[in-house]
Write a protein that holds these residues in place. Structure first.
Motif, mmCIF file in Angstrom:
data_model
loop_
_atom_site.group_PDB
_atom_site.id
_atom_site.type_symbol
_atom_site.label_atom_id
_atom_site.label_comp_id
_atom_site.label_asym_id
_atom_site.label_seq_id
_atom_site.Cartn_x
_atom_site.Cartn_y
_atom_site.Cartn_z
ATOM 1 N N GLN A 127 0.920 -1.107 0.274
ATOM 2 C CA GLN A 127 0.273 -0.071 0.077
ATOM 3 C C GLN A 127 0.902 1.384 -0.119
ATOM 4 O OE1 GLN A 127 -2.875 -0.889 3.303
ATOM 5 N NE2 GLN A 127 -3.750 -2.635 1.690
ATOM 6 N N ALA A 128 1.215 1.410 -0.791
ATOM 7 C CA ALA A 128 2.264 2.876 -1.226
ATOM 8 C C ALA A 128 1.931 3.833 -0.426
ATOM 9 C CB ALA A 128 2.452 3.251 -2.626
ATOM 10 N N TRP A 129 0.579 4.435 -0.282
ATOM 11 C CA TRP A 129 0.152 5.625 -0.253
ATOM 12 C C TRP A 129 0.391 5.345 1.519
ATOM 13 C CZ3 TRP A 129 -2.485 1.502 -2.030
ATOM 14 C CH2 TRP A 129 -2.691 1.029 -1.931
ATOM 15 N N SER A 130 0.987 4.434 1.673
ATOM 16 C CA SER A 130 0.729 4.356 3.845
ATOM 17 C C SER A 130 2.132 5.296 4.095
ATOM 18 C CB SER A 130 0.375 3.402 4.102
ATOM 19 O OG SER A 130 1.581 2.408 3.436
ATOM 20 N N ASP A 131 2.491 5.066 2.903
ATOM 21 C CA ASP A 131 4.061 6.076 3.614
ATOM 22 C C ASP A 131 3.849 7.340 2.330
ATOM 23 O OD1 ASP A 131 6.586 6.322 4.532
ATOM 24 O OD2 ASP A 131 7.754 5.895 2.803
ATOM 25 N N PRO A 132 3.985 8.779 3.282
ATOM 26 C CA PRO A 132 3.811 9.661 2.508
ATOM 27 C C PRO A 132 4.907 9.707 1.286
ATOM 28 C CG PRO A 132 2.119 9.162 5.063
ATOM 29 C CD PRO A 132 2.783 8.523 4.973
ATOM 30 N N ALA A 133 6.117 10.045 2.402
ATOM 31 C CA ALA A 133 7.282 10.591 2.414
ATOM 32 C C ALA A 133 8.079 10.433 1.077
ATOM 33 C CB ALA A 133 8.213 10.322 3.432
ATOM 34 N N SER A 134 7.647 9.181 1.473
ATOM 35 C CA SER A 134 8.169 8.218 -0.112
ATOM 36 C C SER A 134 7.133 8.451 -1.319
ATOM 37 C CB SER A 134 8.153 7.059 -0.483
ATOM 38 O OG SER A 134 7.131 5.709 0.015
ATOM 39 N N TYR A 135 5.636 8.307 -1.217
ATOM 40 C CA TYR A 135 4.485 8.454 -2.109
ATOM 41 C C TYR A 135 5.025 9.649 -2.622
ATOM 42 C CZ TYR A 135 -0.389 7.228 -3.605
ATOM 43 O OH TYR A 135 -1.725 7.110 -4.563
ATOM 44 N N TRP A 136 4.452 10.811 -1.977
ATOM 45 C CA TRP A 136 3.798 11.525 -2.601
ATOM 46 C C TRP A 136 4.973 12.465 -3.200
ATOM 47 C CZ3 TRP A 136 -1.100 12.203 -3.419
ATOM 48 C CH2 TRP A 136 -1.873 11.559 -2.056
ATOM 49 N N PRO A 137 6.292 12.627 -3.098
ATOM 50 C CA PRO A 137 7.867 12.926 -4.188
ATOM 51 C C PRO A 137 7.929 11.641 -5.073
ATOM 52 C CG PRO A 137 8.037 12.464 -1.810
ATOM 53 C CD PRO A 137 6.875 11.969 -1.098
ATOM 54 N N ALA A 138 7.323 10.387 -4.846
ATOM 55 C CA ALA A 138 7.150 9.229 -6.249
ATOM 56 C C ALA A 138 6.214 10.676 -7.316
ATOM 57 C CB ALA A 138 7.138 7.920 -6.154
ATOM 58 N N LEU A 139 4.566 10.632 -6.952
ATOM 59 C CA LEU A 139 3.876 10.473 -7.543
ATOM 60 C C LEU A 139 4.782 12.359 -8.477
ATOM 61 C CD1 LEU A 139 2.061 9.009 -6.861
ATOM 62 C CD2 LEU A 139 0.342 10.477 -6.601
ATOM 63 N N SER A 140 5.158 13.008 -7.157
ATOM 64 C CA SER A 140 5.683 14.452 -8.364
ATOM 65 C C SER A 140 6.954 14.239 -9.771
ATOM 66 C CB SER A 140 6.218 15.293 -6.912
ATOM 67 O OG SER A 140 5.323 15.155 -5.751
ATOM 68 N N ALA A 141 7.731 13.058 -9.284
ATOM 69 C CA ALA A 141 8.589 13.078 -9.926
ATOM 70 C C ALA A 141 7.933 12.498 -11.318
ATOM 71 C CB ALA A 141 9.893 11.956 -9.444
ATOM 72 N N ALA A 142 6.684 10.969 -11.520
ATOM 73 C CA ALA A 142 5.949 10.685 -12.195
ATOM 74 C C ALA A 142 5.004 11.499 -13.012
ATOM 75 C CB ALA A 142 5.144 9.777 -11.619
ATOM 76 N N VAL A 143 4.556 12.937 -12.374
ATOM 77 C CA VAL A 143 4.174 14.010 -13.084
ATOM 78 C C VAL A 143 4.789 15.274 -13.393
ATOM 79 C CG1 VAL A 143 1.895 12.947 -12.509
ATOM 80 C CG2 VAL A 143 2.587 14.620 -11.755
ATOM 81 N N ALA A 144 6.352 14.976 -13.697
ATOM 82 C CA ALA A 144 7.017 16.799 -13.382
ATOM 83 C C ALA A 144 7.295 16.687 -15.000
ATOM 84 C CB ALA A 144 7.955 16.165 -13.077
ATOM 85 N N ASP A 145 6.618 16.022 -16.254
ATOM 86 C CA ASP A 145 6.532 17.476 -17.204
ATOM 87 C C ASP A 145 5.072 17.996 -17.216
ATOM 88 O OD1 ASP A 145 5.898 14.923 -17.502
ATOM 89 O OD2 ASP A 145 6.817 14.001 -19.033
ATOM 90 N N ARG A 146 4.360 17.282 -16.178
ATOM 91 C CA ARG A 146 2.830 17.729 -17.004
ATOM 92 C C ARG A 146 2.499 19.223 -16.473
ATOM 93 N NH1 ARG A 146 0.122 13.105 -19.120
ATOM 94 N NH2 ARG A 146 1.793 11.666 -19.389
ATOM 95 N N PRO A 147 2.093 20.100 -16.878
ATOM 96 C CA PRO A 147 1.378 21.368 -16.490
ATOM 97 C C PRO A 147 0.776 21.538 -14.990
ATOM 98 C CG PRO A 147 0.997 21.378 -18.834
ATOM 99 C CD PRO A 147 2.004 20.384 -18.352
ATOM 100 N N GLY A 148 0.938 21.286 -14.434
ATOM 101 C CA GLY A 148 -0.505 21.628 -13.019
ATOM 102 C C GLY A 148 -1.676 22.528 -13.311
ATOM 103 N N PRO A 149 -2.299 22.948 -12.596
ATOM 104 C CA PRO A 149 -3.111 21.765 -11.522
ATOM 105 C C PRO A 149 -3.518 20.850 -12.387
ATOM 106 C CG PRO A 149 -4.469 24.173 -11.391
ATOM 107 C CD PRO A 149 -3.642 23.975 -12.599
ATOM 108 N N LEU A 150 -3.438 19.408 -12.239
ATOM 109 C CA LEU A 150 -3.952 18.077 -12.726
ATOM 110 C C LEU A 150 -3.893 17.611 -11.387
ATOM 111 C CD1 LEU A 150 -0.886 15.918 -11.660
ATOM 112 C CD2 LEU A 150 -0.076 17.372 -13.430
ATOM 113 N N VAL A 151 -4.785 15.772 -11.862
ATOM 114 C CA VAL A 151 -4.941 15.608 -11.331
ATOM 115 C C VAL A 151 -4.570 14.057 -11.693
ATOM 116 C CG1 VAL A 151 -7.618 14.634 -10.392
ATOM 117 C CG2 VAL A 151 -7.125 16.485 -10.300
ATOM 118 N N THR A 152 -4.585 12.919 -10.647
ATOM 119 C CA THR A 152 -3.732 11.906 -10.501
ATOM 120 C C THR A 152 -5.040 11.440 -10.381
ATOM 121 O OG1 THR A 152 -2.834 12.005 -8.699
ATOM 122 C CG2 THR A 152 -1.325 12.320 -10.478
#
Ligand SMILES: Cc1ncc(COP(=O)(O)O)c(C=O)c1O
Length: 441
Positions: free
Chosen positions: A12-37
């Motif tokens: 359950q990746a989301w249960s460790d926020p400190a690694s989860y949210w930065p990983a999501l940031s890296a995955a969408v880094a080339d997309r302009p925000g606001p964006l919804v995942t």
């Protein structure tokens, strides 16, 4: 988009926020925000959990809480899910193009859409209208009478709100103001009226216990983001809610049983069949499934897991949807301002309707600005190191309403190792209803 149900032990990746949210940031880094995942693994987890709580009853998907056709289709592809509960007739007609079992969960007064329904034999076979009075039948007949149109499938909406004895001025009705049909006699009478009218077929019943399905019972502090909002007043209110919910559940069980029995008797004595009795919602599945009068449950919000559903004792959905807002300016040392943010949810106005910043940690909204229309300042220790262009992560209070703010959902799938998220990949990009040019409400 394709989904599979998770097996036990799936990380359950989301249960460790400190690694989860930065990983999501890296995955969408080339997309302009606001964006919804939309985290596909979290969605699969939630879909499996809803089925578990439904205890074998088929789950009809409440479309208002999803508002993305590809996501709805993917969920309907999972074993255990069957049919949709639509929210407007134009939506139901569109959904009938890709789903063969569409129950419109609310009555319609849209004559133009009714005319479209009546002109489409296939839609008449696939769509069931919700009625709670003869007026709803009159409206259909005013568009085209029985001989001049296909038979129209209808279901009866039953009122399951609760009026506690000696409620006094403080409580009054617990639940929602919807159907006027609240007793077995009223249900029997309306069923008879439908059967006496040519051109209608009574196929189902719906009884939605909103006061159980949509009102959280967890004390502040036991539900993640609520920890910060712990307050004695809120806890006292929740304890009262629990008492009312317990009493209301007994009332729901007794009243739904007699109302359904009354309708069933009318339908069967005329040689018909009651195809479904729908009940419940995300917050009540574990209870609704215990009601022998119910044949299927409805749920939607539990798939996306918005913050209002952090407040239940019986389950904790994963935060499958989130949105990323970029930092656009730094007004001062302890403040970072992000683009957008004012995605406030419907319902009684209050803090719980605001979006919640979840990453970085230790940031909060500024009281006198709140969640802004174009910009939202964040302050707190977590805001200090934010730089222009950094992504902040947020959760919406409700599920489907989030999709009214975006044309697409970026479907991500995190990868984990040793309990931490090592990366996330963009697996797909799917349109929301709005992205397909469909704004129904
Ligand atoms: C008739 C009906 N059934 C079920 C639901 C449950 O939906 P959800 O699971 O999204 O809370 C709702 C939500 O308002 C509803 O109106």
């Amino acid at each position: 988009m394709r989904l599979t149900l998770p097996t036990t032990g799936t990380p359950q990746a989301w249960s460790d926020p400190a690694s989860y949210w930065p990983a999501l940031s890296a995955a969408v880094a080339d997309r302009p925000g606001p964006l919804v995942t939309l985290d596909a693994a979290a969605l699969e987890h939630n879909a499996g959990d809803l089925l578990r709580r439904a205890g074998g009853l088929p789950v009809r998907v409440a479309t208002k809480s999803v508002r993305s056709r590809p996501v709805l289709q993917a969920v309907l592809g999972l074993p255990g899910y069957a049919g949709v509960l639509a929210y407007t007739l134009p939506e139901a007609l569109w959904a009938a193009g890709w789903c063969d079992d569409v129950v419109l969960g609310y009555p319609t007064a849209d004559r133009v859409a009714v005319a479209r329904l009546l002109g489409d034999e296939r839609a008449c076979r696939r769509v069931t209208l919700m009625v709670d009075s003869a007026e709803h039948l009159d409206l259909v007949d005013s568009v085209a009478g029985a001989g001049a149109r296909p038979e129209v499938r209808v279901a009866l909406d039953l009122d399951l709100s609760y009026e506690p004895p000696r409620a006094g001025r403080l409580t009054g009705r617990v639940g929602v103001y919807r159907s006027p049909v609240a007793t077995a006699a009223q249900a029997r009478e309306l069923a008879r009226q439908v059967l006496a009218r040519p051109g209608f077929r009574l196929v189902g019943v719906m009884g939605y216990e909103a006061q159980l399905a949509g009102v959280g019972d967890a004390l502040a502090g036991t539900g993640g983001p609520l920890a910060r909002a712990r307050s004695a007043a809120a806890d006292a209110r929740t304890l009262l809610v629990r008492r009312l919910q317990a009493a209301s559940w007994q009332d729901v069980l007794e009243r739904r049983a007699v109302m359904v029995a009354a309708v069933r008797e009318v339908v069967e004595s005329a040689g018909g069949t009651l195809e479904f009795v729908n009940g419940g919602g995300t917050g009540s599945l574990h209870l609704t499934r215990q009601d022998p009068s119910v044949t299927e449950v409805a749920a939607g919000s539990g798939l996306f897991g918005p913050t209002l559903f952090d407040r239940y004792r019986a389950f904790s959905p994963a935060p499958a949807t989130a949105f990323a807002l970029p930092v656009v300016r730094r007004p001062g040392a302890g403040v970072a301002t992000v683009l957008g943010g004012g995605w406030v949810a419907s319902g009684p106005p209050g803090h719980d309707r605001l979006p919640t910043p979840v990453w970085p940690p230790d940031v909060s909204l500024v009281t006198h600005e709140g969640a802004g229309e174009v910009q939202t300042p964040l302050r707190g220790p977590g805001a200090r190191d934010l730089r222009v262009g950094d992504l902040t992560w947020w959760r919406h209070a409700k599920a489907g309403e989030l999709c009214e703010h975006t044309d697409e959902l970026v479907v991500v799938r995190p990868r984990t190792a040793a309990g931490a998220t090592t990366a996330a990949e963009v697996e797909d990009v799917v349109p929301t209803y709005r992205g397909e040019g469909k704004a129904f409400l």
